[in-house]
Scaffold this active site. Structure first.
Site, PDB file in Angstrom:
ATOM      1  N   ASP A 244      29.230  38.390 -16.464  1.00 47.61           N
ATOM      2  CA  ASP A 244      29.389  39.693 -17.095  1.00 47.61           C
ATOM      3  C   ASP A 244      30.457  40.499 -16.374  1.00 47.61           C
ATOM      4  O   ASP A 244      30.758  40.259 -15.195  1.00 47.61           O
ATOM      5  CB  ASP A 244      28.062  40.457 -17.078  1.00 47.61           C
ATOM      6  CG  ASP A 244      27.022  39.839 -18.003  1.00 47.61           C
ATOM      7  OD1 ASP A 244      27.432  39.127 -18.944  1.00 47.61           O
ATOM      8  OD2 ASP A 244      25.820  40.051 -17.769  1.00 47.61           O
ATOM      9  N   TYR A 305      22.895  32.760  -7.742  1.00 45.68           N
ATOM     10  CA  TYR A 305      23.090  34.183  -8.026  1.00 45.68           C
ATOM     11  C   TYR A 305      22.361  35.028  -6.984  1.00 45.68           C
ATOM     12  O   TYR A 305      21.308  34.629  -6.461  1.00 45.68           O
ATOM     13  CB  TYR A 305      22.527  34.545  -9.403  1.00 45.68           C
ATOM     14  CG  TYR A 305      23.289  33.980 -10.569  1.00 45.68           C
ATOM     15  CD1 TYR A 305      24.268  34.722 -11.216  1.00 45.68           C
ATOM     16  CD2 TYR A 305      23.011  32.699 -11.051  1.00 45.68           C
ATOM     17  CE1 TYR A 305      24.946  34.208 -12.304  1.00 45.68           C
ATOM     18  CE2 TYR A 305      23.684  32.175 -12.138  1.00 45.68           C
ATOM     19  CZ  TYR A 305      24.657  32.938 -12.759  1.00 45.68           C
ATOM     20  OH  TYR A 305      25.334  32.436 -13.839  1.00 45.68           O
ATOM     21  N   TYR A 376      20.798  32.968 -18.866  1.00 49.75           N
ATOM     22  CA  TYR A 376      21.059  34.402 -18.911  1.00 49.75           C
ATOM     23  C   TYR A 376      20.241  35.025 -17.777  1.00 49.75           C
ATOM     24  O   TYR A 376      19.028  35.248 -17.912  1.00 49.75           O
ATOM     25  CB  TYR A 376      20.648  34.995 -20.255  1.00 49.75           C
ATOM     26  CG  TYR A 376      21.490  34.538 -21.424  1.00 49.75           C
ATOM     27  CD1 TYR A 376      22.835  34.877 -21.512  1.00 49.75           C
ATOM     28  CD2 TYR A 376      20.934  33.785 -22.458  1.00 49.75           C
ATOM     29  CE1 TYR A 376      23.614  34.468 -22.588  1.00 49.75           C
ATOM     30  CE2 TYR A 376      21.701  33.372 -23.539  1.00 49.75           C
ATOM     31  CZ  TYR A 376      23.036  33.716 -23.602  1.00 49.75           C
ATOM     32  OH  TYR A 376      23.807  33.316 -24.662  1.00 49.75           O
TER      33      TYR A 376
END
Length: 411
Positions: A244, A305, A376
């Site tokens: 993003d 992440y 996601y």
């Protein structure tokens, strides 16, 4: 049947120039051009037939067939009172006699382009190809090559003479010289230049390709200098996955390929680029297959992440320990609400391999997620109103909001 017998049989049916006759036997011999091969065949036939004629054999029919396309044989027949008119080649109609002249036009078109490799492609009159096919099928030729192949090779060889140091590359040429032998038009197609590398994104206000909202720049814009370096008219980026715009891309970086369209330069790699928002590190030139590999690999990459997460309810270390239940879980996700306009009913499954966490304050914790590419991550954390299950919010039974998200590595 040997080459001379087969050639005589063919010449009885069709008048063929040296190139078109020799091309039917292109796989025989070595280091011979088709015209040389065809001329040698005709010379041997001439010697054989003239000898037989002088010995009293009735070979006048074969002599006349050969004389249509062989000057010494016409002269011999003229010396004995037989006149034979020169005939046009049945296959090419004279087309192969001077194709090298197109090389000069090609060199003019190539001026100003700094390239290393090229290929030649031609468009021939349909009737020429049909006549060649007719002869090949009628005499079951299995030792020849196509007229297009010969013409491309001859023009390419002439270009090499005019532009020493260049190379022919039929698979992945920098430029393609296209010659329309119907209209005589010559043009050059400058194939895209593909440069592989990696990038890091240090800003939370930079998107990959398009600017929107409070995004201040895009990676595509920041790499425009690569397009300019090669004199291109447009550039694209092909990336292994995406993050993003408000997520940083850290660690060793994310692989990408920059495609420069219609470049005027094909040599020399760009240097490392850094401006405080992004870092771009080129690795080398690559091929189209690498783009497909990047896209496919993005689905199976393992990614790490880091997320900074706000919790509406206060949490303790004991609460966070429940997240261990998600290790090794398969996550079912419907397309997130933020992008569901694209494919609202599409769903995917992705693996979460490992989780680690650290409580920062009762309402804030840091979460590390090692997962399959394509997950996601934000939705995995906050649940997206039940569209992702299981989720971190579901396990902790609280409303969660992702304050920061970083990609730390791509394995």
């Amino acid at each position: 049947m040997d080459v001379l017998e087969r050639s005589m049989e063919i010449l009885r049916a069709y008048p063929l120039c040296d190139s078109c006759l020799g091309r039917l036997f292109a796989q025989l011999g070595y280091a011979l051009e088709n015209a040389e091969r065809g001329s040698a065949i005709k010379t041997l036939l001439h010697m054989k037939l003239v000898t037989e004629y002088r010995q009293g054999a009735d070979v006048s029919g074969d002599l006349k067939s050969l004389a249509r396309v062989h000057r010494p044989t016409r002269r011999f027949l003229a010396s004995v009172g037989v006149a034979v008119e020169d005939s046009q080649c049945y296959i090419c109609g004279g087309l192969t006699s001077s194709v090298e002249r197109y090389a000069k036009d090609a060199v003019v078109q190539l001026s100003g382009v700094d390239f290393e490799t090229f290929a030649v492609g031609t468009t021939l009159p349909r009737e020429v190809l049909e006549r060649e096919s007719e002869v090949v099928k009628r005499f079951l030729i299995s030792t020849g090559e196509s007229i297009k192949h010969e013409i491309n090779r001859r023009i390419g060889r002439e270009i090499l003479k005019l532009l020493p140091g260049k190379k022919v590359d039929k698979q992945r040429p920098n430029v393609l010289v296209r010659i329309d032998l119907v209209t005589g038009k010559v043009d050059v197609v400058r194939n895209p230049l593909l440069i592989e590398g990696v990038y890091l994104k240090l800003s939370r206000r930079v998107s990959q390709a398009k600017k929107f909202g409070d995004v201040k720049a895009s990676l595509l814009e920041k790499l425009a200098h690569v397009r300019d370096l090669y004199g291109g008219v447009e550039h694209l980026i092909h990336v292994s996955g995406r993050e993003d715009s408000d997520a940083r891309m850290l660690g060793p970086g994310r692989p990408l390929v920059i495609e420069v369209k219609n470049p005027s330069r094909y040599r020399g790699l760009p240097g490392r680029y850094e401006d405080g928002d992004v870092i771009y590190i080129p690795r080398g030139f690559t091929v189209r297959e690498e783009i497909r590999r990047l896209k496919d690999k993005a689905k199976t990459d393992i990614k790490l992440y880091r997320a900074l997460v706000y919790s509406e309810n206060p949490l303790t270390e004991t609460d966070l320990a429940k997240l261990g239940e998600l290790t090794g879980k398969t996550i079912l996700q419907y397309t997130p609400r933020r992008i569901k306009r694209l494919s609202p009913r599409k769903r995917r499954t992705r693996m979460v391999y490992e989780l680690a966490w650290r409580l920062v304050s009762p309402h804030v914790f840091e979460l590390y997620i090692r997962c399959q590419g394509g997950l996601y991550v934000k939705e995995f954390i906050h649940g997206d109103g039940g569209r992702t299950t299981p989720s971190v919010a579901e396990i902790l039974n609280t409303y969660l909001e992702v304050l920061e998200l970083d990609v730390l590595s791509i394995e």
